[in-house]
Design an enzyme around this catalytic site. Structure first.
Site, PDB file in Angstrom:
ATOM      1  N   ALA A   1      54.894 -83.729 -69.732  1.00 28.50           N
ATOM      2  CA  ALA A   1      55.765 -83.162 -68.697  1.00 28.50           C
ATOM      3  C   ALA A   1      54.966 -82.379 -67.669  1.00 28.50           C
ATOM      4  O   ALA A   1      55.174 -82.521 -66.458  1.00 28.50           O
ATOM      5  CB  ALA A   1      56.826 -82.269 -69.339  1.00 28.50           C
TER       6      ALA A   1
ATOM      7  N   SER B   1      47.643 -73.826 -72.963  1.00 27.26           N
ATOM      8  CA  SER B   1      46.729 -73.306 -73.965  1.00 27.26           C
ATOM      9  C   SER B   1      46.400 -74.376 -74.983  1.00 27.26           C
ATOM     10  O   SER B   1      47.307 -75.083 -75.463  1.00 27.26           O
ATOM     11  CB  SER B   1      47.341 -72.095 -74.678  1.00 27.26           C
ATOM     12  OG  SER B   1      46.541 -71.706 -75.775  1.00 27.26           O
TER      13      SER B   1
ATOM     14  N   ALA C   1      57.004 -94.607 -75.975  1.00 30.39           N
ATOM     15  CA  ALA C   1      57.636 -95.802 -75.427  1.00 30.39           C
ATOM     16  C   ALA C   1      58.310 -95.450 -74.112  1.00 30.39           C
ATOM     17  O   ALA C   1      58.862 -94.363 -73.949  1.00 30.39           O
ATOM     18  CB  ALA C   1      58.656 -96.370 -76.413  1.00 30.39           C
TER      19      ALA C   1
ATOM     20  N   LYS D   1      55.525-103.601 -73.069  1.00 34.22           N
ATOM     21  CA  LYS D   1      56.845-103.515 -73.694  1.00 34.22           C
ATOM     22  C   LYS D   1      57.853-104.301 -72.861  1.00 34.22           C
ATOM     23  O   LYS D   1      58.052-104.019 -71.678  1.00 34.22           O
ATOM     24  CB  LYS D   1      57.281-102.047 -73.814  1.00 34.22           C
ATOM     25  CG  LYS D   1      58.682-101.884 -74.381  1.00 34.22           C
ATOM     26  CD  LYS D   1      59.088-100.423 -74.436  1.00 34.22           C
ATOM     27  CE  LYS D   1      60.548-100.281 -74.868  1.00 34.22           C
ATOM     28  NZ  LYS D   1      61.004 -98.885 -74.886  1.00 34.22           N
TER      29      LYS D   1
ATOM     30  N   LEU E   1      61.246 -81.312 -72.264  1.00 30.87           N
ATOM     31  CA  LEU E   1      62.037 -80.738 -73.352  1.00 30.87           C
ATOM     32  C   LEU E   1      62.637 -79.394 -72.986  1.00 30.87           C
ATOM     33  O   LEU E   1      63.628 -78.974 -73.587  1.00 30.87           O
ATOM     34  CB  LEU E   1      61.171 -80.609 -74.606  1.00 30.87           C
ATOM     35  CG  LEU E   1      60.628 -81.930 -75.178  1.00 30.87           C
ATOM     36  CD1 LEU E   1      59.735 -81.654 -76.380  1.00 30.87           C
ATOM     37  CD2 LEU E   1      61.757 -82.872 -75.546  1.00 30.87           C
TER      38      LEU E   1
ATOM     39  N   ILE F   1      60.295 -89.821 -71.273  1.00 33.94           N
ATOM     40  CA  ILE F   1      59.314 -89.718 -70.187  1.00 33.94           C
ATOM     41  C   ILE F   1      59.978 -90.023 -68.849  1.00 33.94           C
ATOM     42  O   ILE F   1      59.633 -89.414 -67.821  1.00 33.94           O
ATOM     43  CB  ILE F   1      58.112 -90.630 -70.470  1.00 33.94           C
ATOM     44  CG1 ILE F   1      57.309 -90.060 -71.661  1.00 33.94           C
ATOM     45  CG2 ILE F   1      57.212 -90.771 -69.244  1.00 33.94           C
ATOM     46  CD1 ILE F   1      56.165 -90.924 -72.134  1.00 33.94           C
TER      47      ILE F   1
END
Length: 498
Positions: free
Chosen positions: A17, A40, A51, A79, A332, A345
């Site tokens: 991210a 960090s 994926a 994919k 997230l 993603i």
């Protein structure tokens, strides 16, 4: 509100991210902004998002990434689809491919002609008219460059998320992104409006900014711990709240698709990379203990484990505001939808592209913030509905979990879509919905929902011409498969080219 020009952007957190955010902002805005990423080495990342879906290629192209270098640097594979196993019933499987069955027609989708042909005796499955499916079954891949959409083969990638972040970091630093190593100890806010002023590291270093991108993961250091944004919980619709991940040795044959294997209270992913397999089990703690989940995953690995299991806890849902004051939550930190359709993603990508469209050049304005949040809400809810669909429309009777999700109340928006398709075969893509009609079609039919009727336009040709049409489309779809290399041969040849 602020009226100052935004020149200093601070990205809090690295990982996929953080480095996607830094890369896109610096690539597109260049010298107009300074980008400082704070991370960090002592703080790990979830790092199991391996994926993707086809828009990742647009991101890579926009960032100027060479595909061969990208594949080598991230140990990526190609994919074409996701294969869903045991989702409808145990032993049953279907594909959600990135292609589309058949051929598009004005005002009438292919599946209406297919439905009429079925009523006339056609025995094929609809996937026999999907090139991506045929290539998956044959274990093949190629870049098919053609102006004819009938034989396009859209694709995405599987890759090592930690290697992708490292690859992007190298590109970012070459563009002028500054990386600061350190753990954030304190967040300073403007006393008059609560905007974030800066972050203070444990070593005393202060990093000030005009705009902050919170990529600090589930904890949401800025958006939640500092601004107390709040969270909309969707676990009543999506009850899985845990995952256990474990890499294993590479399987001898690299398939060009992700596998999603349903178990009695969750599902398992298998993701093929060049150097290893990605494996994990998403499950509900109301039905499995952690030990039971690990036992199921361990018993269903194709190859020898390479690391200890990594347990992840989550709550499906979204922040009530993705943009709050001068903080934009990405990844997230902004919310979580389980990776059933490989959207994790993509949500990072779309969040930062949305920010570019609404970038607060002369300070944060509420109209921009409101528009950003509304677009984010719609995107999350549309993806949420699509994921719920997989669970809700099932015919499994072997466990309480599957009975419970089949009988649960679902959003009205999803109920309408299912009932409309079942009644008449009609599918309408909502504005900006990530998933096309072909995606909804494949999952609905794969889960056992068949339309009771077809569009009258499908009656516009004679029975013989309809069956000839089906035969011809099937031939066109099958022809390229025999001429292309296996997936492993493609990777070996393509990645070796300089």
């Amino acid at each position: 509100m602020t009226n100052n020009t935004v020149t200093n952007v601070v990205v809090v957190g690295g990982g996929t991210a953080g480095w996607i955010s830094a890369a896109v902002i610096k690539r597109l805005l260049g010298s107009q902004v300074n980008v400082n990423l704070v991370e960090s080495e002592d703080i790990g990342t979830v790092g199991v998002g391996e994926a993707t879906i086809p828009p990742i290629a647009l991101l890579n192209n926009m960032l100027g990434l060479d595909e061969k270098e990208f594949l080598r640097e991230t140990n990526a594979t190609m994919k074409l689809a996701i294969r869903f196993e045991n989702w409808k019933t145990q032993g049953d499987s279907y594909y959600h491919t990135f292609g589309a069955p058949g051929k598009s027609y004005a005002f009438c989708h292919f599946h209406h002609y297919f439905k009429r042909a079925q009523q006339l005796g056609l025995k094929d499955s609809i996937w026999e008219y999907d090139l991506n499916y045929l290539a998956c079954e044959a274990g093949k891949f190629a870049h098919i460059k053609t102006p004819d959409p009938v034989i396009e083969m859209p694709y995405a990638y599987h890759f090592d998320a930690s290697l992708y972040a490292r690859f992007l970091r190298k590109k970012c630093e070459a563009m002028g992104v500054v990386r600061t190593e350190g753990v954030i100890e304190r967040v300073e806010q403007h006393p008059e409006n609560g905007f974030i002023k800066g972050v203070c590291l444990k070593n005393g270093q202060m990093i000030n900014g005009d705009l902050f991108i919170d990529c600090s993961g589930f904890k949401g250091l800025l958006t939640q711990q500092t601004l107390n944004t709040g969270y909309e919980d969707w676990s009543h619709w999506l009850p899985c709240d845990r995952a256990v991940a474990m890499p294993s040795e590479r399987f001898e044959k690299t398939v060009p698709f992700t596998r999603s294997i349903a178990h009695s209270a969750g599902w398992q992913w298998r993701i093929p990379l060049q150097h290893r397999n990605g494996n994990g089990l998403v499950y509900s703690s109301n039905y499995y203990s952690d030990d039971e989940a690990l036992g199921i995953l361990s018993a269903n690995l194709e190859t020898k484990p390479l690391a200890d299991p990594n347990f992840i806890r989550f709550k499906t849902g979204r922040r009530r505001k993705q943009w709050n004051k001068n903080v934009i939550a990405v990844g997230l930190a902004s919310g979580f939808l389980e990776p059933l359709e490989s959207t994790s993603i993509h949500l990072i990508q779309s969040a930062i592209v949305r920010l570019i469209h609404l970038f607060p050049h002369h300070g944060v304005k509420q109209k921009q913030v409101d528009e950003y949040n509304e677009q984010s809400r719609i995107e999350y809810e549309q993806i949420r509905d699509f994921i719920i669909l997989h669970y809700h429309v099932n015919e499994r009777t072997d466990s309480q979990f599957w009975r419970d999700v089949r009988e649960m109340d679902v959003p009205d928006s999803l109920t309408h879509k299912i009932e409309l398709f079942r009644d008449s075969g009609n599918l309408f893509r909502e504005q900006n919905d990530l998933f096309l009609e072909s995606s909804w079609l494949q999952v609905l039919m794969g889960q056992g929902v068949s339309p009771n009727d077809y569009h009258p336009l499908a009656n516009g040709i004679s029975e013989q011409k309809l069956m000839d049409l089906m035969k011809n489309i099937k031939r066109i779809k099958h022809e390229p498969v025999s001429k292309i290399a296996s997936h492993d041969e493609f990777l070996k040849q393509f990645c070796a080219q300089q």
